[in-house]
Enzyme design. Structure first.
Site, mmCIF file in Angstrom:
data_model
loop_
_atom_site.group_PDB
_atom_site.id
_atom_site.type_symbol
_atom_site.label_atom_id
_atom_site.label_comp_id
_atom_site.label_asym_id
_atom_site.label_seq_id
_atom_site.Cartn_x
_atom_site.Cartn_y
_atom_site.Cartn_z
ATOM 1 N N GLY A 201 0.896 -1.157 0.008
ATOM 2 C CA GLY A 201 0.019 -0.314 -0.116
ATOM 3 C C GLY A 201 0.541 1.131 0.074
ATOM 4 O O GLY A 201 1.127 1.862 0.654
ATOM 5 N N THR A 202 1.682 1.051 -0.704
ATOM 6 C CA THR A 202 2.052 2.627 -1.076
ATOM 7 C C THR A 202 2.436 3.818 -1.839
ATOM 8 O O THR A 202 2.143 3.310 -3.180
ATOM 9 C CB THR A 202 3.285 1.624 -1.765
ATOM 10 O OG1 THR A 202 3.767 -0.129 -0.481
ATOM 11 C CG2 THR A 202 4.779 2.174 -1.269
ATOM 12 N N ILE A 203 3.111 4.351 -1.515
ATOM 13 C CA ILE A 203 3.548 5.489 -2.896
ATOM 14 C C ILE A 203 5.002 5.378 -3.299
ATOM 15 O O ILE A 203 6.241 5.891 -2.351
ATOM 16 C CB ILE A 203 2.657 6.991 -2.183
ATOM 17 C CG1 ILE A 203 3.455 7.849 -0.879
ATOM 18 C CG2 ILE A 203 2.030 6.449 -1.759
ATOM 19 C CD1 ILE A 203 4.844 8.612 -1.584
#
Length: 546
Positions: A356-358
């Site tokens: 779940g990452t940017i």
């Protein structure tokens, strides 16, 4: 000059951005926050940190103030790596989980997916502080101004963020603090609705006033620890106070005339380097870019890489082989020989020889380039939000193994196996190392696979960054089945199936196939040429510059 073919053969509404200063992120407001720092005279690190703070507000479905971060920074002369991933609370061990969650039929302790027994010490704020102390030029408080403004005044939710937000609500709405923070109308926000996060803004104001260390000592740390005690969690003030990020030496692997760099374990970036080495030994570029032969070899190389990574990668203090052994060229050549060019294979881990990452990227006209990634894992993370603060706590503890024989077995003070990985490309030219590209692809196990596929397209086949970004992707699952995007050529998909790949066609690219940002330096010898930047259409993002 790069020698790219600037034609984009894949349908997309996006075009690459050419500018002397660029910021590329998965949300337009975060990109604009970064540009504000560059306009003020700040550098690429200032821009990256402003964008990182803003994106915790505008894309809370992917990251937050209670997550982790990694970064690679080119300062104009050398590449530095930062590991700001958090550690397990001191009280954690296998028996802790067995007593609280029972065990399976094999006698292995069970582990939860959400809640307090997934929360490791958040590293992201300490990571911001470390980057600013080493490279920043503007006051730290200035970097938080855009994020504070957005959190207080509110922002309109874009389509993909809204979709991911709504998807998370059924599972997380009952967890402490979640609904009060992220369901202000009793539901997820709709596309275009305005969202304000006043608690988030107040925490950012505290950090701007008292410094980033206030997150780990003082009133904020006390609130986090008290929330843990109330919920039966193991995280303590002592765990927070003891935490420090680590500067690390990046690992690298040559591919053609370039070198691709990743953060060393506990992250999985080494999987991309292993796969690239195997693919090159297998002669991947001897076939056309979208041919079944090229795709099959990349898929098999990725499977071989994952077989080793899932067996060996952990907190480096617990690994029984080194990254150098895993990347040994002779070892990768032997692994490449295991590929059957006509059939899909299930691979076991090899044994490397002893010895779940940017995601966002920023670059400035002085030559500084930043490859930065932060995440809460699994979207909103643990689902726990410290009341009144906007601090959504990650669930990285789920990345530990409960098998005592695994190098990744849970233990207090230990970092778990980590999925988020920034990357960088350099080239040896005129007797010196030159920066070429900062890049990354977010999305769990998709990240090294995205690195492999986009790097092979750009460096192996000469596709320009936006074209490589737009190209259809595949994803190897942990059971070695294969997901493919619905946009992938049907004949190629059918030919892969004929070779024994178990395939699903997934029409859900923004969730399953990652999202990348790419900043390529046009000419190291001519800073006025600047950069070309790309942002993945699988998110709401933007590459912007001036």
């Amino acid at each position: 000059m790069s020698g790219f073919n600037w034609h984009n053969p894949y349908p997309s509404t996006r075009i690459p951005v050419f500018a002397r200063n660029v910021v590329s992120t998965s949300h337009p407001l975060a990109a604009q926050a970064g540009l504000r720092m560059l306009w003020k005279g700040g550098n690429a690190v200032d821009a990256a940190l402003a964008a990182a703070a803003a994106i915790t507000v505008v894309e809370p479905v992917s990251c937050g103030l209670g997550g982790d971060a990694f970064a690679l920074v080119w300062d104009g002369e050398r590449l530095s790596g930062l590991n700001a991933s958090g550690v397990a609370p001191a009280a954690w061990n296998v028996d802790y989980f067995r007593k609280r969650h029972g065990e399976d039929a094999r006698g292995i302790a069970n582990k939860p997916t959400r809640g307090w027994d997934t929360v490791t010490v958040p590293g992201v704020i300490a990571g911001w502080e470390a980057l600013h102390a080493k490279f920043g030029s503007l006051p730290f408080a200035d970097l938080l101004e855009p994020a504070i403004e957005i959190a207080e005044r509110g922002y309109s939710v874009p389509p993909i963020v809204a979709h991911k937000w709504a998807a998370a609500v059924p599972e997380l709405q009952g967890l402490p603090g979640f609904a009060d923070t992220f369901m202000p109308r009793g539901r997820a926000p709709l596309v275009g609705e305005r969202v304000c996060l006043p608690g988030h803004a107040q925490t950012l104001r505290t950090l701007a006033k008292d410094g980033a260390r206030a997150f780990y000592e003082g009133a904020l740390a006390e609130r986090i620890a008290a929330f843990a005690r109330e919920g039966g969690g193991a995280l303590t003030e002592a765990d927070l106070r003891a935490y420090r990020p680590e500067w690390v030496e990046p690992i690298g692997k040559r591919f053609g005339r370039h070198t691709i760099h990743e953060i060393p374990p506990n992250g999985q970036g080494i999987a991309a380097l292993i796969a690239l080495g195997i693919a090159e030994h297998a002669g991947v570029t001897e076939w056309p870019v979208d041919s079944v032969d090229s795709q099959h070899l990349q898929i098999e190389a990725m499977k071989l890489a994952f077989a080793d990574v899932y067996r060996y990668v952990a907190d480096p203090r617990a690994m029984d082989v080194t990254p150098e052994q895993m990347l040994d060229d002779a070892y990768l050549a032997e692994r490449a020989k295991l590929i059957d060019r006509a059939r899909a294979t299930h691979f076991a881990a090899g044994r490397p020889r002893s010895g779940g990452t940017i995601y966002l990227s920023a670059a400035d006209e002085r030559g500084m380039m930043v490859s930065f990634i932060q995440s809460n894992y699994m979207g909103f993370g643990s689902g726990l939000v410290v009341p009144g603060t906007g601090i959504a706590l990650q669930n990285r503890g789920h990345g530990f193994s409960m098998d005592p024989a695994s190098p990744n077995v849970v233990a207090g003070g230990k970092r778990p196996f980590h999925t988020i990985i920034p990357a960088f490309v350099t080239e040896e030219a005129n007797g010196r190392t030159e920066a070429v590209m900062s890049f990354g692809v977010m999305g769990g196990d998709m990240q090294p696979q995205g690195h492999l596929q986009t790097i092979v397209r750009m460096l192996g086949y000469g596709q320009q960054p936006q074209a490589a970004c737009c190209a259809p992707r595949w994803k190897v699952n942990r059971d070695f089945t294969l997901d493919v995007e619905a946009t992938m050529n049907r004949a190629t998909v059918d030919a892969l199936a004929a070779r024994g790949h178990t395939i699903q066609s997934i029409d859900d690219p923004y969730m399953d196939f990652g999202s990348g940002q790419f900043v390529w330096r046009l000419d190291p010898d001519d800073p006025e040429r600047g950069y070309v930047a790309a942002s993945d259409s699988r998110r709401d993002g933007l590459a912007a510059g001036f």
